[in-house]
Design a protein around this motif. Sequence first.
Motif, PDB file in Angstrom:
ATOM      1  N   ILE A  73     -43.045 -10.195  15.733  1.00 49.70           N
ATOM      2  CA  ILE A  73     -43.512 -11.231  16.645  1.00 49.70           C
ATOM      3  C   ILE A  73     -44.955 -10.929  17.038  1.00 49.70           C
ATOM      4  O   ILE A  73     -45.232 -10.111  17.914  1.00 49.70           O
ATOM      5  CB  ILE A  73     -42.617 -11.315  17.888  1.00 49.70           C
ATOM      6  CG1 ILE A  73     -41.178 -11.628  17.477  1.00 49.70           C
ATOM      7  CG2 ILE A  73     -43.137 -12.374  18.856  1.00 49.70           C
ATOM      8  CD1 ILE A  73     -40.196 -11.635  18.631  1.00 49.70           C
ATOM      9  N   LYS A 133     -48.427 -11.792  18.720  1.00 50.41           N
ATOM     10  CA  LYS A 133     -48.843 -12.590  19.862  1.00 50.41           C
ATOM     11  C   LYS A 133     -50.353 -12.482  20.040  1.00 50.41           C
ATOM     12  O   LYS A 133     -50.840 -11.672  20.836  1.00 50.41           O
ATOM     13  CB  LYS A 133     -48.116 -12.140  21.124  1.00 50.41           C
ATOM     14  CG  LYS A 133     -46.611 -12.315  21.064  1.00 50.41           C
ATOM     15  CD  LYS A 133     -45.949 -11.843  22.336  1.00 50.41           C
ATOM     16  CE  LYS A 133     -44.436 -11.959  22.257  1.00 50.41           C
ATOM     17  NZ  LYS A 133     -43.769 -11.455  23.485  1.00 50.41           N
ATOM     18  N   THR A 172     -47.075 -21.076  28.102  1.00 47.27           N
ATOM     19  CA  THR A 172     -45.848 -20.285  28.176  1.00 47.27           C
ATOM     20  C   THR A 172     -45.317 -19.965  26.789  1.00 47.27           C
ATOM     21  O   THR A 172     -44.936 -18.821  26.494  1.00 47.27           O
ATOM     22  CB  THR A 172     -44.779 -21.045  28.984  1.00 47.27           C
ATOM     23  OG1 THR A 172     -45.245 -21.232  30.320  1.00 47.27           O
ATOM     24  CG2 THR A 172     -43.469 -20.266  29.022  1.00 47.27           C
ATOM     25  N   ARG A 173     -45.304 -20.966  25.932  1.00 50.03           N
ATOM     26  CA  ARG A 173     -44.781 -20.758  24.571  1.00 50.03           C
ATOM     27  C   ARG A 173     -45.692 -19.844  23.757  1.00 50.03           C
ATOM     28  O   ARG A 173     -45.212 -19.115  22.887  1.00 50.03           O
ATOM     29  CB  ARG A 173     -44.608 -22.114  23.882  1.00 50.03           C
ATOM     30  CG  ARG A 173     -43.520 -22.965  24.503  1.00 50.03           C
ATOM     31  CD  ARG A 173     -43.536 -24.375  23.955  1.00 50.03           C
ATOM     32  NE  ARG A 173     -42.613 -25.232  24.684  1.00 50.03           N
ATOM     33  CZ  ARG A 173     -42.773 -26.542  24.845  1.00 50.03           C
ATOM     34  NH1 ARG A 173     -43.845 -27.152  24.321  1.00 50.03           N
ATOM     35  NH2 ARG A 173     -41.894 -27.249  25.520  1.00 50.03           N
ATOM     36  N   TRP A 174     -46.991 -19.906  24.031  1.00 46.53           N
ATOM     37  CA  TRP A 174     -47.917 -18.989  23.341  1.00 46.53           C
ATOM     38  C   TRP A 174     -47.587 -17.549  23.714  1.00 46.53           C
ATOM     39  O   TRP A 174     -47.432 -16.680  22.853  1.00 46.53           O
ATOM     40  CB  TRP A 174     -49.356 -19.326  23.718  1.00 46.53           C
ATOM     41  CG  TRP A 174     -50.393 -18.522  22.975  1.00 46.53           C
ATOM     42  CD1 TRP A 174     -50.594 -17.168  23.067  1.00 46.53           C
ATOM     43  CD2 TRP A 174     -51.339 -19.002  22.014  1.00 46.53           C
ATOM     44  NE1 TRP A 174     -51.618 -16.778  22.234  1.00 46.53           N
ATOM     45  CE2 TRP A 174     -52.096 -17.881  21.576  1.00 46.53           C
ATOM     46  CE3 TRP A 174     -51.636 -20.262  21.504  1.00 46.53           C
ATOM     47  CZ2 TRP A 174     -53.123 -17.998  20.648  1.00 46.53           C
ATOM     48  CZ3 TRP A 174     -52.664 -20.380  20.573  1.00 46.53           C
ATOM     49  CH2 TRP A 174     -53.395 -19.258  20.154  1.00 46.53           C
ATOM     50  N   VAL A 175     -47.476 -17.282  25.003  1.00 49.77           N
ATOM     51  CA  VAL A 175     -47.196 -15.927  25.474  1.00 49.77           C
ATOM     52  C   VAL A 175     -45.854 -15.431  24.938  1.00 49.77           C
ATOM     53  O   VAL A 175     -45.694 -14.244  24.612  1.00 49.77           O
ATOM     54  CB  VAL A 175     -47.232 -15.877  27.012  1.00 49.77           C
ATOM     55  CG1 VAL A 175     -46.768 -14.518  27.530  1.00 49.77           C
ATOM     56  CG2 VAL A 175     -48.645 -16.167  27.520  1.00 49.77           C
ATOM     57  N   ASP A 176     -44.883 -16.343  24.814  1.00 44.20           N
ATOM     58  CA  ASP A 176     -43.568 -15.981  24.291  1.00 44.20           C
ATOM     59  C   ASP A 176     -43.535 -15.877  22.772  1.00 44.20           C
ATOM     60  O   ASP A 176     -42.513 -15.481  22.195  1.00 44.20           O
ATOM     61  CB  ASP A 176     -42.517 -17.005  24.735  1.00 44.20           C
ATOM     62  CG  ASP A 176     -42.241 -16.943  26.230  1.00 44.20           C
ATOM     63  OD1 ASP A 176     -42.590 -15.913  26.847  1.00 44.20           O
ATOM     64  OD2 ASP A 176     -41.689 -17.915  26.769  1.00 44.20           O
ATOM     65  N   GLY A 177     -44.624 -16.270  22.101  1.00 40.18           N
ATOM     66  CA  GLY A 177     -44.665 -16.244  20.645  1.00 40.18           C
ATOM     67  C   GLY A 177     -43.867 -17.349  19.989  1.00 40.18           C
ATOM     68  O   GLY A 177     -43.539 -17.271  18.806  1.00 40.18           O
ATOM     69  N   GLN A 178     -43.592 -18.433  20.725  1.00 32.71           N
ATOM     70  CA  GLN A 178     -42.795 -19.530  20.189  1.00 32.71           C
ATOM     71  C   GLN A 178     -43.647 -20.634  19.572  1.00 32.71           C
ATOM     72  O   GLN A 178     -43.164 -21.398  18.738  1.00 32.71           O
ATOM     73  CB  GLN A 178     -41.933 -20.136  21.296  1.00 32.71           C
ATOM     74  CG  GLN A 178     -40.924 -19.180  21.906  1.00 32.71           C
ATOM     75  CD  GLN A 178     -40.164 -19.819  23.046  1.00 32.71           C
ATOM     76  OE1 GLN A 178     -40.314 -21.006  23.335  1.00 32.71           O
ATOM     77  NE2 GLN A 178     -39.341 -19.034  23.707  1.00 32.71           N
ATOM     78  N   GLN A 179     -44.866 -20.740  20.018  1.00 36.31           N
ATOM     79  CA  GLN A 179     -45.737 -21.826  19.579  1.00 36.31           C
ATOM     80  C   GLN A 179     -47.186 -21.405  19.774  1.00 36.31           C
ATOM     81  O   GLN A 179     -47.517 -20.766  20.781  1.00 36.31           O
ATOM     82  CB  GLN A 179     -45.446 -23.099  20.386  1.00 36.31           C
ATOM     83  CG  GLN A 179     -46.347 -24.280  20.058  1.00 36.31           C
ATOM     84  CD  GLN A 179     -46.122 -25.448  21.001  1.00 36.31           C
ATOM     85  OE1 GLN A 179     -45.785 -25.262  22.176  1.00 36.31           O
ATOM     86  NE2 GLN A 179     -46.295 -26.656  20.506  1.00 36.31           N
ATOM     87  N   ASN A 194     -45.317 -24.136  15.189  1.00 38.93           N
ATOM     88  CA  ASN A 194     -44.126 -23.946  16.005  1.00 38.93           C
ATOM     89  C   ASN A 194     -42.900 -23.834  15.089  1.00 38.93           C
ATOM     90  O   ASN A 194     -43.041 -23.742  13.871  1.00 38.93           O
ATOM     91  CB  ASN A 194     -43.968 -25.090  17.018  1.00 38.93           C
ATOM     92  CG  ASN A 194     -43.942 -26.459  16.366  1.00 38.93           C
ATOM     93  OD1 ASN A 194     -43.487 -26.633  15.236  1.00 38.93           O
ATOM     94  ND2 ASN A 194     -44.444 -27.453  17.080  1.00 38.93           N
ATOM     95  N   ARG A 236     -38.365 -16.516  11.579  1.00 36.76           N
ATOM     96  CA  ARG A 236     -38.921 -15.171  11.434  1.00 36.76           C
ATOM     97  C   ARG A 236     -38.262 -14.388  10.313  1.00 36.76           C
ATOM     98  O   ARG A 236     -38.845 -13.430   9.813  1.00 36.76           O
ATOM     99  CB  ARG A 236     -38.838 -14.441  12.774  1.00 36.76           C
ATOM    100  CG  ARG A 236     -39.622 -15.173  13.846  1.00 36.76           C
ATOM    101  CD  ARG A 236     -39.827 -14.354  15.099  1.00 36.76           C
ATOM    102  NE  ARG A 236     -40.509 -15.153  16.115  1.00 36.76           N
ATOM    103  CZ  ARG A 236     -41.810 -15.392  16.153  1.00 36.76           C
ATOM    104  NH1 ARG A 236     -42.598 -14.880  15.223  1.00 36.76           N
ATOM    105  NH2 ARG A 236     -42.341 -16.128  17.109  1.00 36.76           N
TER     106      ARG A 236
END
Length: 214
Positions: free
Chosen positions: A26, A28, A90-97, A117, A121
């Motif tokens: 993941i 980031k 939020t999604r950037w920090v979470d590695g989702q988007q 997005n 993985r």
Amino acid sequence: MIVPYQSSRALSRLAADHTNARAMPISKPDIDTTFLQDDRLLLRPWRLADAPAMAEAVRESVDSFQPWLNWCSADYGLEDALAHIRACATRWVDGQQFAFAVYDRHDGTLVGSAGLNQFNRIHRSANAGYWTRRSRQGQRLAARALTMIARFGFDELGLVRVEIVAEPGNQPSRRTAERAGARFEAIARHRLWLHDQPADAAVYGLLPGDLAED
């Protein structure tokens, strides 16, 4: 047609192998320092200060966006843009988007958005999304932005495949995918949920070797 029978022990072993498969780390990238650029465009993570320009861009583009984007409406306003940008952070920090605002380097205009997005993985793939405001459509800026985020995915995130999924009638998005080097692969039935009903989709695949030359 013969379908081989697999014992419960064999199925359990297959499930364990899948679970233990080496997933993509993941990654980031830093939201405050990451940016992409070429001689025409600057892509950087969305900021709250972008909200007025985003709301304006969406409202001017309702006629061209609304058939293909569930969230687009004529009353899209500042609060909608702020909520979207906060969710992107939020999604950037979470590695989702990883969603980028796309700016014209020559005149400083917000021309659209592009991002990655729906990460898989295990198989190191992701979906690419993009839009260009109506007043800047037809200039092939979306293809530039798509090329840049795909290269970011390959080089920085370790992806081996980027998918573009568009409703079959969305010819501008399909042409953008093709101009970036993506290859049409299939019409997938009920691949999208669009305006409260399932919709078929044209699926394009983009690999590192497919990227169009700068």
